[in-house]
Design an enzyme around this catalytic site. Structure first.
Site, mmCIF file in Angstrom:
data_model
loop_
_atom_site.group_PDB
_atom_site.id
_atom_site.type_symbol
_atom_site.label_atom_id
_atom_site.label_comp_id
_atom_site.label_asym_id
_atom_site.label_seq_id
_atom_site.Cartn_x
_atom_site.Cartn_y
_atom_site.Cartn_z
ATOM 1 N N CYS A 28 0.827 -1.214 0.000
ATOM 2 C CA CYS A 28 0.000 0.000 0.000
ATOM 3 C C CYS A 28 0.857 1.259 0.000
ATOM 4 O O CYS A 28 0.383 2.330 -0.349
ATOM 5 C CB CYS A 28 -0.891 -0.012 1.230
ATOM 6 S SG CYS A 28 0.056 -0.262 2.725
ATOM 7 N N GLU A 61 -3.864 2.614 -7.836
ATOM 8 C CA GLU A 61 -2.755 1.741 -7.440
ATOM 9 C C GLU A 61 -2.561 0.661 -8.489
ATOM 10 O O GLU A 61 -3.500 -0.094 -8.771
ATOM 11 C CB GLU A 61 -3.161 0.967 -6.176
ATOM 12 C CG GLU A 61 -2.907 1.605 -4.873
ATOM 13 C CD GLU A 61 -3.318 0.645 -3.742
ATOM 14 O OE1 GLU A 61 -4.466 0.166 -3.728
ATOM 15 O OE2 GLU A 61 -2.482 0.400 -2.877
#
Ligand code: NAP
Length: 536
Positions: free
Chosen positions: A339, A436
């Site tokens: 992350c 992402e």
């Protein structure tokens, strides 16, 4: 554990099929609920490893409820695959609402006694758990590489990092202080007590199969809470091994439970139960939002560690070597599947070409392969869906005018291996900058001024980690303060540690994990007014 649950047989398979390494007890209802990677025959090495892990007692293949290892009520199972080979490593129970309700009852019962132990008693058990995690570092690392794919050295690093939360919170358990408030009236005394929240549901992702669990369970147990962990169905084996070590450390039955399987059924059961007082979740923003909405029904406490879209800003005045090394570490850890991975490398125009060249050379030297092979720095992606996502982002970038400097396609090793990739001329219109990518693709964007870099960096709904590389001290403070992110690395690409607060702003989440602040997530404050102090 029955031997039939563990991969023992070696059956050659053709590409494109999943070969079954389980024979005797492989349930006909056994499901593989994720996109399987292409399969390969099981090597002798894997066979030996699985046998070694089995005899160490750490390859658990059942859920843990009330201190007992249990199957799903209907006997259903899920396969756990090695993403590097496609081999079935084990079958674990595919649990749902009824098993989760059992786990909630057991955690609720155990809360009464666990929360009454002294802080020192809880601390000692956590410390023992830490010692066991460290003494089984090798087996835990092997399990992580087996089910998650990251290189063994990196996996062992995760064990040390993951265990550090248990050690840290074993110490913090003894430092839960209340408060005395100066009273406004002479005949009263005012106090603040800090008490455990209660039963906690902890839902964790596959990319850090141990650390994302210990970062939650450490502080929860230290405060006196009891926990139901739901690891990802892709990586339950590390969670189960850690739970076995918790039992060995004397953490009583029911204090730590592990269920896995049907994610939304388990999540719904945790959300619906009034006995579960808190949900702590690490995972995608989309699922985090669902949990947030679901927690409203019983007004539960919530901590959310969600997705990021980390900018990594390289200024003209940066030290090139430091910037390359830091960006490399921030981008390619766990093959880009974290992350806090640098998702957008935003480089000032004066250093852009030099950086692109040096960075590409460094990326080119990274060896790709099975995480168990010596020297490998990039393992496979977690599954086929992850590779397809990366492919679609790269295609989108190329279509919109970006240039592939390195990689840009699946690796010749096949399976879910993807070439470490560098793409230049990326713009904010491309998927690579907006979402992402969660893979080994480094997009390079160009900027002119500091103001422009800050605008570009903050132009996202996410706000987890950001990195800047500069040798100008004033700039480092100015930019750090302007960045809308929970974590900022200045001239450093690896910043996570158990002693610092980890968490995001904006849609990257709520609350903090790690550090002394991580305890607050599992404590309630109770104000006590003691009257009649001076009454005769
Ligand atoms: P995910 O799909 O959201 O899954 C995370 C966990 O939630 C898994 O255990 C999953 O179970 C479970 N889940 C899925 N749907 C659910 C539902 N409806 N109710 C309850 N639980 C549900 O995320 P992921 O793909 O595993 O992880 C990658 C994401 O996590 C990325 O976005 C990454 O940035 C984020 N992440 C954030 C942090 C942080 O600290 N901020 C750290 C690591 C990862 P199954 O896997 O069994 O389906």
């Amino acid at each position: 554990m029955t031997l039939g649950r563990i991969a023992l047989a070696r059956i050659p398979a053709t590409r494109g099929t999943i070969h079954r390494l389980f024979s005797t007890t492989l349930s006909s209802s056994s499901t593989n609920r994720t996109s399987p990677p292409l399969s390969r025959h099981m090597s002798m090495k894997s066979d030996n490893l699985v046998s070694k892990l089995t005899s160490s007692g750490l390859l658990k293949t059942q859920g843990l409820i009330d201190g007992k290892w249990v199957d799903a009520h209907d006997g259903d199972t899920i396969k756990v695959l090695n993403p590097a080979t496609g081999e079935v490593v084990a079958n674990v129970p595919c649990m749902g609402q009824s098993e989760t309700n059992d786990a909630i009852s057991s955690a609720y019962d155990a809360f009464r006694s666990w929360s009454k132990l002294t802080a020192s008693e809880r601390s000692q058990r956590l410390r023992k758990w830490y010692d066991l995690l460290i003494s089984h570092k090798e087996e835990l690392g092997q399990l992580i590489t087996l089910e998650q794919g990251k290189p063994l050295k990196e996996a062992m690093g995760e064990v040390i990092y993951g265990a550090s939360f248990i050690e840290f919170y074993a110490e913090e358990a003894k430092r839960v202080y209340g408060d005395i408030i100066p009273s406004t009236l002479g005949d009263r005394r005012l106090f603040v007590l800090k008490q455990p929240v209660g039963v906690v549901g902890a839902i964790t992702p596959w990319n850090f199969p141990l650390a994302m669990i210990t970062r939650k369970v450490g502080p929860a147990l230290a405060c006196g809470c009891t926990v139901i962990v739901k690891p990802s169905e892709l990586t339950p084996l590390t969670a189960l091994a850690a739970a076995e070590l918790a039992l060995q450390a004397g953490i009583p039955p029911g204090v730590l439970n592990v269920v896995m399987g049907k994610a939304s059924d388990i999540g719904d059961a945790l959300l619906a139960s009034p006995e579960v007082r808190k949900i702590t979740f690490t995972g995608s923003t989309a699922v985090g939002k669902k949990l947030m909405a679901g927690a409203a029904g019983t007004v539960k406490r919530l901590s959310l560690e969600l997705g990021g879209n980390a900018p990594c800003i390289v200024f003209d005045d940066a030290d090139l070597d430091v910037a390359v090394k830091g960006s490399l570490a921030a981008k390619f850890r766990n093959s880009g599947q974290t992350c806090v991975c640098a998702n957008r490398i935003i480089v000032q125009e004066g250093i852009y070409d030099k950086f692109a060249d040096a960075f590409s050379k460094a990326v080119q030297s990274m060896q790709v392969g099975d995480g168990f092979s010596e020297g490998v720095m990039q393992g496979p992606l977690i599954n086929e869906a992850a590779v397809q996502k990366v492919e679609s982002f790269v295609e989108d970038a190329i279509f919109k005018g970006a240039k592939v400097l390195l990689g840009g396609k699946r690796h010749s090793l096949g399976m879910t291996f993807y070439e470490p990739t560098v793409i230049s001329d990326v713009t904010e219109a491309m998927l690579l900058s907006r979402e992402e990518v969660f893979g080994p693709v480094a997009p390079l964007l160009r900027f002119k001024t500091e103001e422009e870099a800050i605008l570009m960096a903050n132009n996202t709904k996410a706000g987890l980690a950001a990195y800047i590389f500069t040798n100008n001290v004033q700039r480092s403070w100015r930019v750090t303060e302007a960045l809308e992110y929970g974590l900022v690395g200045v001239n450093e690409g690896l910043i996570s540690t158990e002693v610092a607060p980890f968490g995001g702003l904006k849609q990257s989440g709520l609350g903090r994990e790690g550090s002394k602040y991580g305890m607050d997530e599992y404590l309630e404050m109770k104000y006590v007014c003691l009257g009649d102090m001076n009454r005769k």
